[in-house]
Design a protein around this motif. Structure first.
Motif, PDB file in Angstrom:
ATOM      1  N   ILE A   1      37.230  36.059  51.296  1.00  0.00           N
ATOM      2  CA  ILE A   1      36.583  35.146  52.250  1.00  0.00           C
ATOM      3  C   ILE A   1      37.055  35.530  53.650  1.00  0.00           C
ATOM      4  O   ILE A   1      38.269  35.676  53.878  1.00  0.00           O
ATOM      5  CB  ILE A   1      36.957  33.664  51.960  1.00  0.00           C
ATOM      6  CG1 ILE A   1      36.542  33.271  50.534  1.00  0.00           C
ATOM      7  CG2 ILE A   1      36.305  32.722  52.966  1.00  0.00           C
ATOM      8  CD1 ILE A   1      36.945  31.868  50.100  1.00  0.00           C
TER       9      ILE A   1
ATOM     10  N   ARG B   1      39.433  38.288  54.018  1.00  0.00           N
ATOM     11  CA  ARG B   1      40.773  38.042  53.471  1.00  0.00           C
ATOM     12  C   ARG B   1      40.686  37.969  51.956  1.00  0.00           C
ATOM     13  O   ARG B   1      39.810  37.280  51.417  1.00  0.00           O
ATOM     14  CB  ARG B   1      41.247  36.693  54.027  1.00  0.00           C
ATOM     15  CG  ARG B   1      42.726  36.511  53.999  1.00  0.00           C
ATOM     16  CD  ARG B   1      43.092  35.203  54.696  1.00  0.00           C
ATOM     17  NE  ARG B   1      44.011  34.492  53.849  1.00  0.00           N
ATOM     18  CZ  ARG B   1      43.946  33.203  53.574  1.00  0.00           C
ATOM     19  NH1 ARG B   1      42.988  32.459  54.084  1.00  0.00           N
ATOM     20  NH2 ARG B   1      44.837  32.658  52.792  1.00  0.00           N
TER      21      ARG B   1
ATOM     22  N   ILE C   1      41.497  36.500  48.652  1.00  0.00           N
ATOM     23  CA  ILE C   1      42.056  35.257  48.089  1.00  0.00           C
ATOM     24  C   ILE C   1      42.507  35.550  46.657  1.00  0.00           C
ATOM     25  O   ILE C   1      43.557  35.095  46.215  1.00  0.00           O
ATOM     26  CB  ILE C   1      40.994  34.121  48.097  1.00  0.00           C
ATOM     27  CG1 ILE C   1      40.365  33.966  49.490  1.00  0.00           C
ATOM     28  CG2 ILE C   1      41.586  32.815  47.592  1.00  0.00           C
ATOM     29  CD1 ILE C   1      41.304  33.554  50.597  1.00  0.00           C
TER      30      ILE C   1
ATOM     31  N   PRO D   1      52.821  30.025  44.192  1.00  0.00           N
ATOM     32  CA  PRO D   1      53.107  29.303  45.434  1.00  0.00           C
ATOM     33  C   PRO D   1      51.855  28.711  46.068  1.00  0.00           C
ATOM     34  O   PRO D   1      50.734  29.029  45.642  1.00  0.00           O
ATOM     35  CB  PRO D   1      53.704  30.399  46.340  1.00  0.00           C
ATOM     36  CG  PRO D   1      53.252  31.686  45.768  1.00  0.00           C
ATOM     37  CD  PRO D   1      53.022  31.472  44.306  1.00  0.00           C
ATOM     38  N   ASN D   2      52.018  27.877  47.077  1.00  0.00           N
ATOM     39  CA  ASN D   2      50.875  27.310  47.806  1.00  0.00           C
ATOM     40  C   ASN D   2      50.007  28.439  48.345  1.00  0.00           C
ATOM     41  O   ASN D   2      50.528  29.441  48.849  1.00  0.00           O
ATOM     42  CB  ASN D   2      51.342  26.447  48.986  1.00  0.00           C
ATOM     43  CG  ASN D   2      52.025  25.166  48.523  1.00  0.00           C
ATOM     44  OD1 ASN D   2      53.118  24.854  48.965  1.00  0.00           O
ATOM     45  ND2 ASN D   2      51.416  24.442  47.642  1.00  0.00           N
ATOM     46  N   GLY D   3      48.714  28.261  48.212  1.00  0.00           N
ATOM     47  CA  GLY D   3      47.782  29.256  48.745  1.00  0.00           C
ATOM     48  C   GLY D   3      47.653  30.506  47.898  1.00  0.00           C
ATOM     49  O   GLY D   3      47.051  31.489  48.313  1.00  0.00           O
ATOM     50  N   ALA D   4      48.214  30.464  46.667  1.00  0.00           N
ATOM     51  CA  ALA D   4      48.195  31.656  45.800  1.00  0.00           C
ATOM     52  C   ALA D   4      46.812  31.934  45.205  1.00  0.00           C
ATOM     53  O   ALA D   4      46.579  33.012  44.667  1.00  0.00           O
ATOM     54  CB  ALA D   4      49.205  31.482  44.663  1.00  0.00           C
ATOM     55  N   GLY D   5      45.919  30.944  45.279  1.00  0.00           N
ATOM     56  CA  GLY D   5      44.576  31.135  44.726  1.00  0.00           C
ATOM     57  C   GLY D   5      44.357  30.441  43.387  1.00  0.00           C
ATOM     58  O   GLY D   5      43.356  30.695  42.709  1.00  0.00           O
ATOM     59  N   LYS D   6      45.236  29.524  43.024  1.00  0.00           N
ATOM     60  CA  LYS D   6      45.121  28.861  41.715  1.00  0.00           C
ATOM     61  C   LYS D   6      43.833  28.033  41.620  1.00  0.00           C
ATOM     62  O   LYS D   6      43.083  28.161  40.662  1.00  0.00           O
ATOM     63  CB  LYS D   6      46.354  27.957  41.466  1.00  0.00           C
ATOM     64  CG  LYS D   6      47.674  28.722  41.508  1.00  0.00           C
ATOM     65  CD  LYS D   6      48.867  27.835  41.271  1.00  0.00           C
ATOM     66  CE  LYS D   6      49.110  26.766  42.307  1.00  0.00           C
ATOM     67  NZ  LYS D   6      49.423  27.260  43.671  1.00  0.00           N
ATOM     68  N   SER D   7      43.602  27.187  42.633  1.00  0.00           N
ATOM     69  CA  SER D   7      42.381  26.369  42.602  1.00  0.00           C
ATOM     70  C   SER D   7      41.139  27.252  42.684  1.00  0.00           C
ATOM     71  O   SER D   7      40.128  26.982  42.043  1.00  0.00           O
ATOM     72  CB  SER D   7      42.371  25.367  43.761  1.00  0.00           C
ATOM     73  OG  SER D   7      43.453  24.496  43.646  1.00  0.00           O
ATOM     74  N   THR D   8      41.250  28.327  43.459  1.00  0.00           N
ATOM     75  CA  THR D   8      40.098  29.232  43.584  1.00  0.00           C
ATOM     76  C   THR D   8      39.793  29.879  42.236  1.00  0.00           C
ATOM     77  O   THR D   8      38.617  29.981  41.834  1.00  0.00           O
ATOM     78  CB  THR D   8      40.382  30.312  44.649  1.00  0.00           C
ATOM     79  OG1 THR D   8      40.739  29.660  45.860  1.00  0.00           O
ATOM     80  CG2 THR D   8      39.178  31.190  44.888  1.00  0.00           C
TER      81      THR D   8
ATOM     82  N   GLN E   1      41.990  18.526  42.159  1.00  0.00           N
ATOM     83  CA  GLN E   1      43.203  18.135  42.876  1.00  0.00           C
ATOM     84  C   GLN E   1      42.924  16.941  43.794  1.00  0.00           C
ATOM     85  O   GLN E   1      43.730  16.048  43.916  1.00  0.00           O
ATOM     86  CB  GLN E   1      43.634  19.341  43.716  1.00  0.00           C
ATOM     87  CG  GLN E   1      45.084  19.397  44.029  1.00  0.00           C
ATOM     88  CD  GLN E   1      45.402  20.641  44.861  1.00  0.00           C
ATOM     89  OE1 GLN E   1      45.420  20.582  46.085  1.00  0.00           O
ATOM     90  NE2 GLN E   1      45.630  21.752  44.210  1.00  0.00           N
TER      91      GLN E   1
ATOM     92  N   GLU F   1      46.743  20.112  39.039  1.00  0.00           N
ATOM     93  CA  GLU F   1      47.871  19.259  39.437  1.00  0.00           C
ATOM     94  C   GLU F   1      47.629  17.792  39.083  1.00  0.00           C
ATOM     95  O   GLU F   1      47.545  16.925  39.967  1.00  0.00           O
ATOM     96  CB  GLU F   1      48.152  19.414  40.930  1.00  0.00           C
ATOM     97  CG  GLU F   1      48.580  20.837  41.264  1.00  0.00           C
ATOM     98  CD  GLU F   1      49.007  20.989  42.714  1.00  0.00           C
ATOM     99  OE1 GLU F   1      49.737  20.115  43.189  1.00  0.00           O
ATOM    100  OE2 GLU F   1      48.600  21.966  43.334  1.00  0.00           O
TER     101      GLU F   1
ATOM    102  N   HIS G   1      52.863  22.706  39.711  1.00  0.00           N
ATOM    103  CA  HIS G   1      54.029  23.210  40.434  1.00  0.00           C
ATOM    104  C   HIS G   1      55.294  22.791  39.692  1.00  0.00           C
ATOM    105  O   HIS G   1      56.396  23.072  40.152  1.00  0.00           O
ATOM    106  CB  HIS G   1      54.067  22.647  41.858  1.00  0.00           C
ATOM    107  CG  HIS G   1      53.039  23.251  42.757  1.00  0.00           C
ATOM    108  ND1 HIS G   1      53.133  24.540  43.223  1.00  0.00           N
ATOM    109  CD2 HIS G   1      51.879  22.771  43.257  1.00  0.00           C
ATOM    110  CE1 HIS G   1      52.089  24.803  43.983  1.00  0.00           C
ATOM    111  NE2 HIS G   1      51.310  23.748  44.010  1.00  0.00           N
TER     112      HIS G   1
END
Ligand SMILES: Nc1ncnc2c1ncn2[C@@H]1O[C@H](COP(=O)(O)OP(=O)(O)OP(=O)(O)O)[C@@H](O)[C@H]1O
Length: 263
Positions: free
Chosen positions: A24, A27, A29, A48-55, A84, A155, A188
């Motif tokens: 995206i 970048r 993701i 970690p946060n922003g690692a792409g799990k939700s994506t 989430q 989560e 997490h």
């Protein structure tokens, strides 16, 4: 070895993701992600946060289209997703029972799920006015009423007190046997991973490592992200709490969640 670890996987996965890339705004993701989920498997996605799990979850659910790669699954595969964030509009008054009525299933199953998630007393409450923990229970109940092949929980323990969290973990662990679904959870909470999960996948844009929880925590990429001294959760749950004290649970040996104590 626990019963969870002894689970033998069905030969063909329910869903397979091959070489997924999501890009995206120039970048990456997600890049070169291979992932599969088998029948009745419980997999936890950590990172970690922003690692792409939700994506990654959204790619699996068809909400996000990958820039490259393939999602291979039977078209009839039924997913339930507890996101989430769930912020229904205040201009759309919706009671819990209206939300639950959106999913069609037998009245016996509905009564069982409402009882086991501990939400009976919330049925006339407005969804917008639920506490964080109550909302999570209601969303889980709704997801189960769909009778999914794959239950996806992003989560799900947010807002739950410690007692409710332990009960919800026990309940989630029981779901593959009880309802035949696979469970994919983003968490997490490294404590949950050891006791609750068949397999852990550690994501940081790419899959850093995956496998049994105890082998994943030895992996250098895992240790670089989470450190080497994290002690996994060892929960032995043989009691339940009604109000402010714990008592042996004799009324029902099946995993279930107790309603919040009446005020
Ligand atoms: N639609 C989008 N447009 C732009 N960037 C996005 C979009 N969706 C996700 N991202 C970015 O992609 C990265 C991964 O986001 P994602 O929500 O998948 O991470 P996550 O691992 O679930 O994070 P967390 O643990 O914080 O919930 C983040 O940097 C996020 O800002």
């Amino acid at each position: 070895m626990s019963a969870l670890r002894q689970q033998t996987l069905s030969p063909a996965p329910l869903i397979r993701l091959e070489q997924i890339q999501v890009r995206i705004d120039e970048r990456d993701i997600l890049k070169q992600v291979d992932f599969s989920l088998h029948e009745k498997e419980i997999v936890t996605l950590i990172g970690p946060n922003g690692a792409g799990k939700s994506t990654l979850i959204k790619v699996m659910l068809g909400i996000v289209k990958p820039t490259a790669g393939k999602v291979l699954a039977d078209k009839k595969l039924k997913f339930s997703y507890v996101p989430q964030k769930f912020n229904p509009s205040h201009s759309l008054p919706l009671r819990v029972k209206d939300l639950l009525a959106l999913e069609k299933c037998s009245s016996t199953l509905k009564a069982e799920i409402i009882r086991d998630t501990g939400i009976a007393k919330l049925e006339n409450s407005k969804v917008q006015q639920l506490s964080g923990g109550e909302r999570q229970r209601v969303l889980l109940a709704r997801a189960l009423l769909r009778q999914p092949d794959v239950l996806v929980l992003d989560e799900p323990m947010q807002g739950l007190d410690i007692q409710s969290e332990a009960e919800l973990y026990d309940y989630v662990r029981s779901l593959p046997e009880k309802y035949g679904c696979a469970v994919l959870m983003v968490s997490h909470d490294l404590q949950w991973v050891m006791q609750g999960t068949h397999r852990v996948v550690c994501l940081n844009k790419h899959i850093c490592c995956s496998g049994l929880p105890e082998s994943v925590q030895q992996h250098p990429e895992y240790q670089a992200i989470f450190g080497t001294n994290r002690v996994f959760y060892q929960h032995h749950h043989d009691h339940c709490a009604h109000g402010d004290h714990a008592e042996p649970c004799q009324h029902d040996s099946r995993p279930h969640i107790h309603p919040e104590p009446e005020v």
